[in-house]
Scaffold this active site. Sequence first.
Site, PDB file in Angstrom:
ATOM      1  N   HIS A  23      45.392  34.173  31.387  1.00 33.63           N
ATOM      2  CA  HIS A  23      44.611  32.984  31.755  1.00 33.63           C
ATOM      3  C   HIS A  23      44.937  31.869  30.775  1.00 33.63           C
ATOM      4  CE1 HIS A  23      42.101  35.319  34.625  1.00 33.63           C
ATOM      5  NE2 HIS A  23      42.499  36.309  33.832  1.00 33.63           N
ATOM      6  N   GLU A  74      38.498  46.117  38.190  1.00 31.08           N
ATOM      7  CA  GLU A  74      38.181  45.946  36.770  1.00 31.08           C
ATOM      8  C   GLU A  74      36.679  46.183  36.568  1.00 31.08           C
ATOM      9  OE1 GLU A  74      38.037  41.912  35.424  1.00 31.08           O
ATOM     10  OE2 GLU A  74      38.367  42.415  33.309  1.00 31.08           O
ATOM     11  N   ASP A  85      45.994  39.203  29.408  1.00 36.42           N
ATOM     12  CA  ASP A  85      44.763  38.668  30.001  1.00 36.42           C
ATOM     13  C   ASP A  85      44.281  37.425  29.245  1.00 36.42           C
ATOM     14  OD1 ASP A  85      42.830  38.640  31.965  1.00 36.42           O
ATOM     15  OD2 ASP A  85      41.709  40.375  31.256  1.00 36.42           O
ATOM     16  N   ASP A  86      43.605  37.620  28.124  1.00 35.13           N
ATOM     17  CA  ASP A  86      43.051  36.503  27.335  1.00 35.13           C
ATOM     18  C   ASP A  86      43.288  36.759  25.850  1.00 35.13           C
ATOM     19  OD1 ASP A  86      41.492  35.007  29.519  1.00 35.13           O
ATOM     20  OD2 ASP A  86      40.698  37.041  29.722  1.00 35.13           O
ATOM     21  N   HIS A 117      49.823  38.227  33.957  1.00 35.26           N
ATOM     22  CA  HIS A 117      48.364  38.189  34.012  1.00 35.26           C
ATOM     23  C   HIS A 117      47.848  37.632  32.691  1.00 35.26           C
ATOM     24  CE1 HIS A 117      44.362  40.616  34.691  1.00 35.26           C
ATOM     25  NE2 HIS A 117      44.151  39.336  34.394  1.00 35.26           N
ATOM     26  N   HIS A 152      42.183  39.440  41.122  1.00 34.54           N
ATOM     27  CA  HIS A 152      41.578  40.450  40.256  1.00 34.54           C
ATOM     28  C   HIS A 152      40.836  41.461  41.143  1.00 34.54           C
ATOM     29  CE1 HIS A 152      42.323  37.670  37.013  1.00 34.54           C
ATOM     30  NE2 HIS A 152      41.738  38.442  36.105  1.00 34.54           N
TER      31      HIS A 152
HETATM   32  N1  ADE Z   1      38.679  35.362  33.767  1.00 35.67           N
HETATM   33  C1  ADE Z   1      39.296  35.452  32.588  1.00 35.67           C
HETATM   34  N2  ADE Z   1      39.543  36.730  32.268  1.00 35.67           N
HETATM   35  C2  ADE Z   1      39.050  37.470  33.285  1.00 35.67           C
HETATM   36  C3  ADE Z   1      39.004  38.856  33.546  1.00 35.67           C
HETATM   37  N3  ADE Z   1      39.500  39.756  32.710  1.00 35.67           N
HETATM   38  N4  ADE Z   1      38.420  39.256  34.684  1.00 35.67           N
HETATM   39  C4  ADE Z   1      37.923  38.368  35.541  1.00 35.67           C
HETATM   40  N5  ADE Z   1      37.943  37.050  35.351  1.00 35.67           N
HETATM   41  C5  ADE Z   1      38.506  36.611  34.230  1.00 35.67           C
HETATM   42 ZN    ZN Z   2      42.371  38.383  34.104  1.00 32.05          ZN
END
Ligand code: ADE
Ligand code: ZN
Length: 350
Positions: free
Chosen positions: A21, A194, A272-273, A19, A191
């Site tokens: 991006h 969340e 995630d990011d 997971h 997703h």
């Molecule tokens: N796009 C990038 N990160 C995300 C996240 N945590 N939740 C939903 N969309 C995303």
């Molecule tokens: Zn994500």
Amino acid sequence: MGRVRGVRELVGLPKAHLHVHLEGAMRGATFDELAGGRGLAGGGFGTFGDFLGVYGAAARLVRDGPRENLMRVVREVVEDAAADGAVWVEPHFNPLTYEDDPRAALELLDAVIGEGRRAGARLGVGFGVLVYARRNGAPAEAVETARLAADRAGDGVVAFGLAGDESQYGPEPFAEAFGIARRAGLIPAPHAGELAGPASVRAAVDRLGARRIAHGVRAVEEPALVARLAREGVVLDVCPTSNVALGVVPSMAAHPLPLLLEAGVRCTLNADDPLLFGAGLLDEYETARSVLALTDAQLAAVARTSVRSSGAPAAAAEEAVARIDAWLEAEDAGNPRSSGAGRTRPPPPR
Ligand code: ADE
Ligand code: ZN
């Protein structure tokens, strides 16, 4: 005293990153270089909309530049996965955010797959793309995205996802797109859970056929749903640092990952990011050990789940599992202080 906790180096634990991006995993230094010194708002985000704004700015920076910039990000994501001890990386990518024309989008997808595989071959990391649809786009666009993903199923694309603002766009309109992806053999991994609660997680399973859920942590709000996820083996691709930064959980100490694992839910750890949240894959494992107090047996179980539920070929996944078992069985790995000590540990659960 028995053996010192944290004796095993987590970098040596084979793992899959499921997971993450692609644009959100750009290195900070790369962002700075491409942005020509313009900064990036990081750390906490007031609202999810604020976060998406910053994410969008980072993504545009890559999208609007030469394609070599995108290829560089692909290489660096694979290099960072290797440095964190990953044996497989499966970034979220949507070629239709770069190219409107489906043929051009498919060519770009092929270029990303080729670049990722070459970098992976050099570093011993498997590479597969999770093509995602945008929730805030039209369902017809998601269908087009799914067709594109299906065209490369088994040939570089391994999974199909759904990202964007879950609180405003539920999963139901994306059922057709996920049907296309599932029939092509892609792992359904949207997703959910969340920015919305249990109903959204249930709908992801019931309407989209989700077998992996990006986040999914808000399932804890409904114990019956937690039991169902455990029973049905639905995997949650959990991102603790992201959840804290976006206010999904009040604090790291309050993160429900330990509770989910104890309830028998299969979970993986992910970043995630990393560009936006400041933590990479290995950092998440370190935090899970130091703050969430996961045992080495639990961390090994998380890593096993990550490789087994990834798009990696079964033989590669089982080879990684054997190495995970060896990691757990190695009594003194990486800690000279513990030699000969600590034979009191019970056998690891299987
Ligand atoms: N796009 C990038 N990160 C995300 C996240 N945590 N939740 C939903 N969309 C995303
Ligand atoms: Zn994500």
